[in-house]
Design a protein around this motif. Structure first.
Motif, PDB file in Angstrom:
ATOM      1  N   SER A   8      47.388  64.157 105.406  1.00 35.03           N
ATOM      2  CA  SER A   8      48.711  64.483 104.868  1.00 35.03           C
ATOM      3  C   SER A   8      49.543  65.374 105.786  1.00 35.03           C
ATOM      4  O   SER A   8      50.769  65.199 105.855  1.00 35.03           O
ATOM      5  CB  SER A   8      48.580  65.127 103.493  1.00 35.03           C
ATOM      6  N   PHE A   9      48.925  66.306 106.480  1.00 32.80           N
ATOM      7  CA  PHE A   9      49.702  67.208 107.332  1.00 32.80           C
ATOM      8  C   PHE A   9      50.380  66.459 108.477  1.00 32.80           C
ATOM      9  O   PHE A   9      51.602  66.571 108.649  1.00 32.80           O
ATOM     10  CB  PHE A   9      48.826  68.349 107.855  1.00 32.80           C
ATOM     11  N   PRO A  10      49.650  65.673 109.290  1.00 34.88           N
ATOM     12  CA  PRO A  10      50.346  64.938 110.354  1.00 34.88           C
ATOM     13  C   PRO A  10      51.326  63.893 109.817  1.00 34.88           C
ATOM     14  O   PRO A  10      52.370  63.648 110.427  1.00 34.88           O
ATOM     15  CB  PRO A  10      49.231  64.255 111.142  1.00 34.88           C
ATOM     16  N   VAL A  46      55.432  70.563  99.610  1.00 36.62           N
ATOM     17  CA  VAL A  46      54.990  70.499  98.212  1.00 36.62           C
ATOM     18  C   VAL A  46      54.058  69.303  98.017  1.00 36.62           C
ATOM     19  O   VAL A  46      53.119  69.354  97.226  1.00 36.62           O
ATOM     20  CB  VAL A  46      56.213  70.431  97.269  1.00 36.62           C
ATOM     21  N   ILE A  47      54.290  68.234  98.787  1.00 43.58           N
ATOM     22  CA  ILE A  47      53.428  67.053  98.716  1.00 43.58           C
ATOM     23  C   ILE A  47      51.997  67.414  99.076  1.00 43.58           C
ATOM     24  O   ILE A  47      51.044  66.845  98.534  1.00 43.58           O
ATOM     25  CB  ILE A  47      53.961  65.949  99.655  1.00 43.58           C
ATOM     26  N   ILE A  48      51.820  68.355  99.971  1.00 43.48           N
ATOM     27  CA  ILE A  48      50.475  68.788 100.377  1.00 43.48           C
ATOM     28  C   ILE A  48      49.944  69.860  99.437  1.00 43.48           C
ATOM     29  O   ILE A  48      48.767  69.856  99.065  1.00 43.48           O
ATOM     30  CB  ILE A  48      50.503  69.330 101.823  1.00 43.48           C
ATOM     31  N   LEU A  49      50.796  70.795  99.033  1.00 42.90           N
ATOM     32  CA  LEU A  49      50.331  71.962  98.284  1.00 42.90           C
ATOM     33  C   LEU A  49      49.939  71.666  96.842  1.00 42.90           C
ATOM     34  O   LEU A  49      48.977  72.247  96.331  1.00 42.90           O
ATOM     35  CB  LEU A  49      51.400  73.052  98.309  1.00 42.90           C
ATOM     36  N   VAL A  50      50.667  70.798  96.168  1.00 47.07           N
ATOM     37  CA  VAL A  50      50.371  70.531  94.757  1.00 47.07           C
ATOM     38  C   VAL A  50      48.982  69.913  94.571  1.00 47.07           C
ATOM     39  O   VAL A  50      48.189  70.416  93.776  1.00 47.07           O
ATOM     40  CB  VAL A  50      51.476  69.679  94.103  1.00 47.07           C
ATOM     41  N   PRO A  51      48.632  68.830  95.293  1.00 49.87           N
ATOM     42  CA  PRO A  51      47.278  68.291  95.110  1.00 49.87           C
ATOM     43  C   PRO A  51      46.181  69.275  95.517  1.00 49.87           C
ATOM     44  O   PRO A  51      45.126  69.327  94.888  1.00 49.87           O
ATOM     45  CB  PRO A  51      47.245  67.054  96.005  1.00 49.87           C
ATOM     46  N   ALA A  52      46.430  70.062  96.561  1.00 51.83           N
ATOM     47  CA  ALA A  52      45.439  71.048  96.983  1.00 51.83           C
ATOM     48  C   ALA A  52      45.257  72.121  95.916  1.00 51.83           C
ATOM     49  O   ALA A  52      44.121  72.550  95.631  1.00 51.83           O
ATOM     50  CB  ALA A  52      45.860  71.684  98.301  1.00 51.83           C
ATOM     51  N   ILE A  59      38.146  72.403  90.529  1.00 52.72           N
ATOM     52  CA  ILE A  59      36.816  72.746  91.036  1.00 52.72           C
ATOM     53  C   ILE A  59      36.422  74.153  90.618  1.00 52.72           C
ATOM     54  O   ILE A  59      35.255  74.454  90.443  1.00 52.72           O
ATOM     55  CB  ILE A  59      36.774  72.586  92.570  1.00 52.72           C
ATOM     56  N   GLY A  60      37.409  75.005  90.431  1.00 51.59           N
ATOM     57  CA  GLY A  60      37.141  76.392  90.066  1.00 51.59           C
ATOM     58  C   GLY A  60      36.967  77.277  91.284  1.00 51.59           C
ATOM     59  O   GLY A  60      36.512  78.396  91.191  1.00 51.59           O
ATOM     60  N   HIS A  61      37.346  76.769  92.421  1.00 49.15           N
ATOM     61  CA  HIS A  61      37.235  77.514  93.668  1.00 49.15           C
ATOM     62  C   HIS A  61      38.504  78.329  93.861  1.00 49.15           C
ATOM     63  O   HIS A  61      39.584  77.779  94.043  1.00 49.15           O
ATOM     64  CB  HIS A  61      37.048  76.531  94.831  1.00 49.15           C
ATOM     65  N   ASP A  62      38.387  79.649  93.798  1.00 56.40           N
ATOM     66  CA  ASP A  62      39.556  80.511  93.971  1.00 56.40           C
ATOM     67  C   ASP A  62      39.817  80.652  95.463  1.00 56.40           C
ATOM     68  O   ASP A  62      39.145  81.402  96.161  1.00 56.40           O
ATOM     69  CB  ASP A  62      39.306  81.884  93.337  1.00 56.40           C
ATOM     70  N   ASN A  63      40.797  79.914  95.931  1.00 53.72           N
ATOM     71  CA  ASN A  63      41.107  79.884  97.348  1.00 53.72           C
ATOM     72  C   ASN A  63      42.371  80.683  97.613  1.00 53.72           C
ATOM     73  O   ASN A  63      43.442  80.336  97.152  1.00 53.72           O
ATOM     74  CB  ASN A  63      41.284  78.424  97.799  1.00 53.72           C
ATOM     75  N   GLY A  64      42.234  81.753  98.377  1.00 57.64           N
ATOM     76  CA  GLY A  64      43.380  82.581  98.718  1.00 57.64           C
ATOM     77  C   GLY A  64      44.328  81.889  99.672  1.00 57.64           C
ATOM     78  O   GLY A  64      45.494  82.245  99.778  1.00 57.64           O
ATOM     79  N   GLY A  65      43.838  80.865 100.381  1.00 62.59           N
ATOM     80  CA  GLY A  65      44.673  80.142 101.324  1.00 62.59           C
ATOM     81  C   GLY A  65      45.797  79.386 100.650  1.00 62.59           C
ATOM     82  O   GLY A  65      46.913  79.328 101.167  1.00 62.59           O
ATOM     83  N   ILE A  66      45.512  78.819  99.484  1.00 65.62           N
ATOM     84  CA  ILE A  66      46.547  78.068  98.769  1.00 65.62           C
ATOM     85  C   ILE A  66      47.674  79.006  98.340  1.00 65.62           C
ATOM     86  O   ILE A  66      48.853  78.681  98.480  1.00 65.62           O
ATOM     87  CB  ILE A  66      45.945  77.332  97.552  1.00 65.62           C
ATOM     88  N   SER A  67      47.316  80.167  97.822  1.00 66.73           N
ATOM     89  CA  SER A  67      48.360  81.108  97.399  1.00 66.73           C
ATOM     90  C   SER A  67      49.166  81.615  98.593  1.00 66.73           C
ATOM     91  O   SER A  67      50.372  81.843  98.484  1.00 66.73           O
ATOM     92  CB  SER A  67      47.758  82.271  96.624  1.00 66.73           C
ATOM     93  N   PHE A  68      48.507  81.774  99.738  1.00 67.50           N
ATOM     94  CA  PHE A  68      49.235  82.170 100.947  1.00 67.50           C
ATOM     95  C   PHE A  68      50.257  81.109 101.330  1.00 67.50           C
ATOM     96  O   PHE A  68      51.408  81.418 101.641  1.00 67.50           O
ATOM     97  CB  PHE A  68      48.273  82.408 102.118  1.00 67.50           C
ATOM     98  N   PHE A  69      49.852  79.833 101.308  1.00 67.98           N
ATOM     99  CA  PHE A  69      50.774  78.768 101.692  1.00 67.98           C
ATOM    100  C   PHE A  69      51.888  78.576 100.674  1.00 67.98           C
ATOM    101  O   PHE A  69      53.007  78.222 101.043  1.00 67.98           O
ATOM    102  CB  PHE A  69      50.022  77.462 101.938  1.00 67.98           C
ATOM    103  N   TRP A  70      51.618  78.816  99.392  1.00 66.18           N
ATOM    104  CA  TRP A  70      52.691  78.784  98.397  1.00 66.18           C
ATOM    105  C   TRP A  70      53.696  79.891  98.681  1.00 66.18           C
ATOM    106  O   TRP A  70      54.907  79.681  98.621  1.00 66.18           O
ATOM    107  CB  TRP A  70      52.149  78.937  96.977  1.00 66.18           C
ATOM    108  N   SER A  71      53.199  81.087  98.977  1.00 69.33           N
ATOM    109  CA  SER A  71      54.102  82.207  99.292  1.00 69.33           C
ATOM    110  C   SER A  71      54.887  81.930 100.567  1.00 69.33           C
ATOM    111  O   SER A  71      56.090  82.198 100.645  1.00 69.33           O
ATOM    112  CB  SER A  71      53.306  83.500  99.460  1.00 69.33           C
TER     113      SER A  71
END
Length: 91
Positions: A8-10, A46-52, A59-71
């Motif tokens: 999705s990124f490229p 948003v196309i990448i961030l929403v599914p991630a 999954i229940g995996h608290d990923n700080g990376g997603i919140s960083f990219f949203w910010s």
């Protein structure tokens, strides 16, 4: 999930670049070209961030990376909308 990011990124970046090349005039300065490209990429990310985000929540995996990219996406869009793009339009 990494396979999704690798695809999705490229694809998103390529979509932005091809659209810019198609619609940009021949006399557009480079700084405008890159600013508009970054603006479109922040909007389309948003196309990448929403599914991630949904996947990490299910999954229940608290990923700080997603919140960083949203910010990052939010504040980049905010600054571009209210500061950078109006200044470029005034030049």
């Amino acid at each position: 999930m990494w396979l999704f990011y690798l695809i999705s990124f490229p694809l998103t970046l390529g979509m932005v670049v091809l659209t810019l090349k198609y619609f940009a005039g021949p006399d557009v300065p480079r700084y405008v070209f890159f600013t508009v490209g970054y603006t479109w990429f922040c909007s389309i990310s948003v196309i990448i961030l929403v599914p991630a985000d949904i996947s990490s929540t299910i999954i229940g995996h608290d990923n700080g990376g997603i919140s960083f990219f949203w910010s990052w996406s939010y504040w980049s869009t905010f600054l571009l909308t209210w500061l950078v793009v109006p200044l470029i339009q005034g030049v």
